[in-house]
Write an enzyme that holds these catalytic residues in place. Structure first.
Site, PDB file in Angstrom:
ATOM      1  N   HIS A  91       0.817  -1.217   0.000  1.00 28.19           N
ATOM      2  CA  HIS A  91       0.000   0.000   0.000  1.00 28.19           C
ATOM      3  C   HIS A  91       0.851   1.267   0.000  1.00 28.19           C
ATOM      4  O   HIS A  91       0.374   2.333  -0.402  1.00 28.19           O
ATOM      5  CB  HIS A  91      -0.973   0.001   1.183  1.00 28.19           C
ATOM      6  CG  HIS A  91      -0.335   0.220   2.519  1.00 28.19           C
ATOM      7  ND1 HIS A  91       0.157  -0.806   3.286  1.00 28.19           N
ATOM      8  CD2 HIS A  91      -0.116   1.354   3.228  1.00 28.19           C
ATOM      9  CE1 HIS A  91       0.648  -0.317   4.404  1.00 28.19           C
ATOM     10  NE2 HIS A  91       0.496   0.994   4.401  1.00 28.19           N
ATOM     11  N   LYS A 143       0.690   5.526  -2.286  1.00 27.63           N
ATOM     12  CA  LYS A 143       0.667   6.868  -1.695  1.00 27.63           C
ATOM     13  C   LYS A 143       1.183   7.899  -2.700  1.00 27.63           C
ATOM     14  O   LYS A 143       2.173   7.683  -3.397  1.00 27.63           O
ATOM     15  CB  LYS A 143       1.521   6.902  -0.423  1.00 27.63           C
ATOM     16  CG  LYS A 143       0.951   6.070   0.724  1.00 27.63           C
ATOM     17  CD  LYS A 143       1.837   6.169   1.959  1.00 27.63           C
ATOM     18  CE  LYS A 143       1.245   5.371   3.112  1.00 27.63           C
ATOM     19  NZ  LYS A 143      -0.009   5.965   3.611  1.00 27.63           N
ATOM     20  N   HIS A 170       8.013  -2.358   2.320  1.00 25.36           N
ATOM     21  CA  HIS A 170       7.878  -0.900   2.179  1.00 25.36           C
ATOM     22  C   HIS A 170       9.221  -0.201   1.965  1.00 25.36           C
ATOM     23  O   HIS A 170       9.403   0.564   1.018  1.00 25.36           O
ATOM     24  CB  HIS A 170       7.202  -0.307   3.413  1.00 25.36           C
ATOM     25  CG  HIS A 170       5.866  -0.878   3.723  1.00 25.36           C
ATOM     26  ND1 HIS A 170       5.003  -1.333   2.752  1.00 25.36           N
ATOM     27  CD2 HIS A 170       5.228  -1.075   4.908  1.00 25.36           C
ATOM     28  CE1 HIS A 170       3.891  -1.774   3.322  1.00 25.36           C
ATOM     29  NE2 HIS A 170       4.004  -1.639   4.625  1.00 25.36           N
TER      30      HIS A 170
END
Length: 510
Positions: A202, A206, A264
């Site tokens: 996710h 962004k 990430h």
């Protein structure tokens, strides 16, 4: 909002108003629809996409789970989730239209519920016009991937056809090491071809992460200095001020490095360090990220270039909080790390000799995610020593969250009759520069999956390469005992500071 106000849709294509990135006929099945992720993120994101006019008129949402829900009970659950988590205002007409396409199928992952699911989707293709186009969102732990994929294959739901598609969306974690990631990829790819697999990270959804590419490749002032000739080191930080109460079932035994660094932070490193792609088409972008990950290695010796820690009781602002071992569900002897830091190098002509410091942790000083490129000192400064005592190193800081934006730090003369130079900041904030609201990451990623736009989804090769970088560190930590303790509300264990001191560096205090 009044009829006279102009509403700009942040997910529409700004380059061509005639091409508004609207998904074609399709539907989505969510496995694990009653879990926290679906309730807090996925269902609100679907409502927001509908409210922004980005879903097809016949979009259909099917929940699959063990609860014996009717269609109306499922709709009530979705409405409650959207009321709690949607970013756009509630619109009764939008909700009425969207909820007409809700269905719920009762079943577990190893029973004939999939036969009923197949019948339901066939019926919906006819009544809702979904055209056989289905995205399957596996919002479940990885141990269920194999059973779900093979059940869908058994009942004929996995294979794309000439005039329709089937795609699977997978949530992390993608394994717990390189070997398990390879096994997981083999399981999924045995049923779905890689082109139909969308692995969700996710963070890549962004706006500020995507802005890394715009910052680098749309501006001549940055790219000439984006290399080892000018950059001293790079710091990538994801700090959280919350603890792990209630997450023992997922987090214990996983730890900060597997939870955050493997996905990430290594994806952020790849975007910062990659060469300019020939285009932003998925294959071109992914190829450049893969080159970076292939060139990235841990710096040795690992006892000096890595750090791991576990938070203990302390003050988080004005609140006294307990340590990890006192959190509900955690073993009092748990050696799971809640802080992880490592030093990596990218062996390329652009980055040779530049250390990349990655860190993540729970119960730290504040919540912040940022990328800081710290520049070398000027080779010669015609100032007396006392005139530059307050001058640090130039830096470009990309703030991913919160307060999204970019800060440039440089030296400036202090007003007065003497020459005194100290640091000042030039700041760009998304909230001040743009009136458009940034879409939530899951909105962007769900829409991209429906559109078959895979640029923001890691490939199986990226996942496996990321594990190959992290595995040596995890193996070393497994042999060295418990993580070092740090007090909640501080910035991590002392070993993390020593990790940078050895190179004459220190962590930024965001």
């Amino acid at each position: 909002m009044t009829a006279s106000q102009t509403w700009t849709n942040p997910l529409r294509d700004p380059a061509d108003k005639r091409l508004p990135r609207i998904a074609g006929p399709s539907g989505m099945v969510i496995f694990g629809v009653t879990g926290d992720l679906a309730y807090k993120k996925l269902l609100p994101a679907i409502y927001d996409l509908a409210n922004r006019g980005l879903l097809p008129a016949g979009f259909t949402l099917v929940g699959y789970g063990r609860r014996d829900w009717s269609k109306e009970e499922f709709a009530a659950y979705v409405e409650k989730a959207c009321a709690a988590g949607a970013r756009t205002d509630f619109d009764a007409n939008v909700w009425k239209h969207l909820s007409q396409g809700f269905e719920f199928v009762n079943g577990s992952f190893d029973d004939d519920g999939f036969d009923q699911l197949a019948k339901t989707l066939t019926k919906l293709d006819e009544s809702r016009g979904t055209g056989g186009n289905w995205a399957y969102y596996l919002s479940v732990p990885p141990e269920y991937f194999s059973e779900i994929c093979h059940q869908m294959q058994r009942v004929g739901l996995a294979e794309s056809k000439e005039d329709s598609w089937r795609r699977v969306i997978i949530e992390k974690p993608f394994g717990h090491d390189q070997k398990s990631a390879q096994e997981l990829n083999e399981i999924v790819n045995a049923v779905f071809p890689e082109s139909s697999v969308f692995r969700i990270d996710h963070y890549l959804g962004k706006e500020t992460v995507q802005n890394i590419l715009a910052l680098r490749f749309a501006n001549q002032i940055f790219e000439p200095m984006w290399n080892a000739h000018y950059i001293d080191h790079v710091q990538i930080t994801m700090a959280e001020d919350i603890g792990l109460g209630g997450r023992a079932g997922y987090y214990d035994g996983i730890g900060a490095a597997r939870d955050v660094i493997q996905n990430h932070l290594l994806q952020l490193l790849a975007l910062v360090a990659m060469e300019e792609p020939s285009s932003f088409e998925p294959q071109a972008l992914q190829a450049e990220k893969i080159k970076v990950l292939q060139a990235t290695k841990p710096v040795h010796p690992l006892n000096k270039t890595t750090a791991r820690g576990q938070y203990t009781a302390g003050w988080q602002g004005s609140e006294y909080v307990v340590g990890l071992r006192e959190e509900e569900g955690f073993d009092p002897d748990s050696d799971t790390e809640t802080y992880a830091a490592c030093t990596l190098e990218v062996n390329s002509r652009r980055w040779g000799g530049v250390p990349f410091y990655l860190r993540t942790g729970k119960r730290l000083g504040r919540r912040v995610t940022e990328i800081a490129l710290v520049f070398k000192h000027a080779p010669y400064q015609p100032f007396d020593t006392g005139q530059t005592e307050a001058l640090g190193q130039n830096a470009v800081v990309i703030r991913v969250q919160p307060d999204e934006g970019v800060t440039m730090r440089f030296g400036s003369k202090v007003p007065g009759t003497t020459m005194e130079v100290r640091d000042v900041n030039m700041d760009f904030a998304y909230a001040e520069a743009f009136t458009e609201e940034s879409p939530e990451a899951y909105e962007r990623l769900i829409l991209d999956a429906l559109l078959d736009e895979s640029s923001l989804f890691p490939t199986n090769e990226e996942v496996e390469l990321s594990w190959s970088i992290l595995d040596p560190i995890l193996e070393f930590w497994a042999e060295t005992g418990a993580p070092q303790e740090y007090v909640s509300g501080t910035w991590g264990p002392a070993s993390a500071d020593k990790m940078l001191y050895r190179n004459g560096h220190e962590w930024r205090r965001p």
